[in-house]
Design a protein around this motif. Structure first.
Motif, PDB file in Angstrom:
ATOM      1  N   HIS A  68       0.693  -0.910  -0.066  1.00  0.00           N
ATOM      2  CA  HIS A  68       0.044   0.165  -0.118  1.00  0.00           C
ATOM      3  C   HIS A  68       1.124   1.386   0.178  1.00  0.00           C
ATOM      4  CE1 HIS A  68      -4.062  -2.145   1.921  1.00  0.00           C
ATOM      5  NE2 HIS A  68      -3.943  -2.819   0.374  1.00  0.00           N
ATOM      6  N   GLU A  69       1.134   2.231  -1.016  1.00  0.00           N
ATOM      7  CA  GLU A  69       1.395   2.972  -1.280  1.00  0.00           C
ATOM      8  C   GLU A  69       1.109   4.507  -0.978  1.00  0.00           C
ATOM      9  OE1 GLU A  69       4.679   3.752  -4.685  1.00  0.00           O
ATOM     10  OE2 GLU A  69       2.882   2.794  -5.482  1.00  0.00           O
ATOM     11  N   ARG A  70       1.165   5.499  -0.116  1.00  0.00           N
ATOM     12  CA  ARG A  70       0.113   6.647   0.241  1.00  0.00           C
ATOM     13  C   ARG A  70       0.120   7.475  -0.516  1.00  0.00           C
ATOM     14  NH1 ARG A  70      -1.384   4.239   4.299  1.00  0.00           N
ATOM     15  NH2 ARG A  70      -0.115   2.968   6.899  1.00  0.00           N
ATOM     16  N   ASP A  71      -0.311   8.621  -0.484  1.00  0.00           N
ATOM     17  CA  ASP A  71      -0.840   9.780  -0.955  1.00  0.00           C
ATOM     18  C   ASP A  71      -1.181   9.576  -1.883  1.00  0.00           C
ATOM     19  OD1 ASP A  71       0.430  11.284   0.902  1.00  0.00           O
ATOM     20  OD2 ASP A  71       2.747  11.153   0.404  1.00  0.00           O
ATOM     21  N   ALA A  72      -1.755   8.810  -2.399  1.00  0.00           N
ATOM     22  CA  ALA A  72      -3.286   8.073  -3.724  1.00  0.00           C
ATOM     23  C   ALA A  72      -3.956   9.465  -3.961  1.00  0.00           C
ATOM     24  CB  ALA A  72      -3.739   7.624  -4.016  1.00  0.00           C
ATOM     25  N   PRO A  73      -3.962  10.246  -4.135  1.00  0.00           N
ATOM     26  CA  PRO A  73      -5.362  11.499  -4.669  1.00  0.00           C
ATOM     27  C   PRO A  73      -7.114  10.507  -3.841  1.00  0.00           C
ATOM     28  CG  PRO A  73      -5.705   9.980  -7.250  1.00  0.00           C
ATOM     29  CD  PRO A  73      -4.207   9.475  -6.194  1.00  0.00           C
ATOM     30  N   SER A  74      -7.856  11.592  -3.321  1.00  0.00           N
ATOM     31  CA  SER A  74      -9.037  10.972  -2.834  1.00  0.00           C
ATOM     32  C   SER A  74      -9.929  10.962  -4.786  1.00  0.00           C
ATOM     33  CB  SER A  74      -9.950  12.486  -1.942  1.00  0.00           C
ATOM     34  OG  SER A  74      -8.673  12.770  -1.159  1.00  0.00           O
ATOM     35  N   VAL A  85      -4.761   4.858  -0.691  1.00  0.00           N
ATOM     36  CA  VAL A  85      -3.605   4.212  -1.220  1.00  0.00           C
ATOM     37  C   VAL A  85      -3.812   3.597  -2.090  1.00  0.00           C
ATOM     38  CG1 VAL A  85      -2.642   3.883   1.315  1.00  0.00           C
ATOM     39  CG2 VAL A  85      -4.316   2.136   0.136  1.00  0.00           C
ATOM     40  N   TYR A  86      -2.705   3.307  -3.058  1.00  0.00           N
ATOM     41  CA  TYR A  86      -2.285   2.556  -4.358  1.00  0.00           C
ATOM     42  C   TYR A  86      -1.996   0.432  -4.239  1.00  0.00           C
ATOM     43  CZ  TYR A  86      -2.031   6.569  -7.080  1.00  0.00           C
ATOM     44  OH  TYR A  86      -2.039   7.899  -7.866  1.00  0.00           O
ATOM     45  N   TYR A 102       3.825  -1.981  -9.923  1.00  0.00           N
ATOM     46  CA  TYR A 102       2.371  -2.361 -11.117  1.00  0.00           C
ATOM     47  C   TYR A 102       1.396  -1.722 -10.028  1.00  0.00           C
ATOM     48  CZ  TYR A 102      -2.376  -3.872 -12.402  1.00  0.00           C
ATOM     49  OH  TYR A 102      -3.692  -3.704 -13.195  1.00  0.00           O
ATOM     50  N   ARG A 103       0.749  -0.295  -9.621  1.00  0.00           N
ATOM     51  CA  ARG A 103      -0.838  -0.459  -9.676  1.00  0.00           C
ATOM     52  C   ARG A 103      -1.693  -0.736  -9.972  1.00  0.00           C
ATOM     53  NH1 ARG A 103       1.486   6.043  -9.136  1.00  0.00           N
ATOM     54  NH2 ARG A 103       2.861   6.077  -7.154  1.00  0.00           N
ATOM     55  N   GLY A 128      -4.456   2.551 -10.578  1.00  0.00           N
ATOM     56  CA  GLY A 128      -3.923   2.725 -11.494  1.00  0.00           C
ATOM     57  C   GLY A 128      -3.819   3.108 -12.422  1.00  0.00           C
ATOM     58  N   THR A 129      -2.143   3.723 -12.893  1.00  0.00           N
ATOM     59  CA  THR A 129      -2.749   4.393 -14.934  1.00  0.00           C
ATOM     60  C   THR A 129      -2.255   4.480 -15.648  1.00  0.00           C
ATOM     61  OG1 THR A 129      -1.605   6.115 -14.685  1.00  0.00           O
ATOM     62  CG2 THR A 129      -3.891   6.285 -14.395  1.00  0.00           C
TER      63      THR A 129
END
Length: 132
Positions: A68-74, A85-86, A102-103, A128-129
């Motif tokens: 889990h990566e923090r700072d993903a957009p709301s 999170v991502y 890979y997200r 992810g994109t």
């Protein structure tokens, strides 16, 4: 592959033990369970550093499940600023280098109103994109 654990740290250390077992066999790769890591960013960086070191010392490629990566957009259109999170999958090569990230793109959102079931991963996880 570790089955995961309710205790993130216990699951992580069980997975490390699995890597050591793999290193002493003819296996060339090890896979972490999905969403194995739910820790603050500074701890995540320490764990990633540990994974890199273990990969290099063991000569294994490591598939790092879902970190889990923090700072993903709301969430778009959300009236709250609930942090998301991502769900990120990493691959570390046998030289200890992070070679792929890979997200997760397709999130699990399902609603079955007749059974009062509403599972909305996108409330807490941003998609992810990029395909990898």
């Amino acid at each position: 592959q570790d089955e995961g654990s309710d205790d993130a740290h216990a699951g992580f250390y069980n997975t490390l033990a699995d890597i050591v077992r793999c290193a002493s066999s003819s296996t060339e790769e090890s896979h972490f369970p999905s969403e194995w890591e739910h820790t603050p960013q500074n701890t995540r960086d320490i764990l990633l550093g540990g994974i890199s070191r273990i990969a290099k010392e063991s000569g294994l490629w490591i598939s790092g499940g879902g970190m889990h990566e923090r700072d993903a957009p709301s969430s778009p259109g959300s009236s709250t600023s609930t942090p998301r999170v991502y769900n990120t999958h990493i691959i570390v090569n046998s030289d200890g280098e992070l070679v792929s990230t890979y997200r997760k793109i397709h999130l699990f959102d399902v609603s079955i109103p007749s059974q009062n079931i509403h599972l909305v991963e996108s409330k807490t996880t941003a998609p992810g994109t990029e395909l990898v």
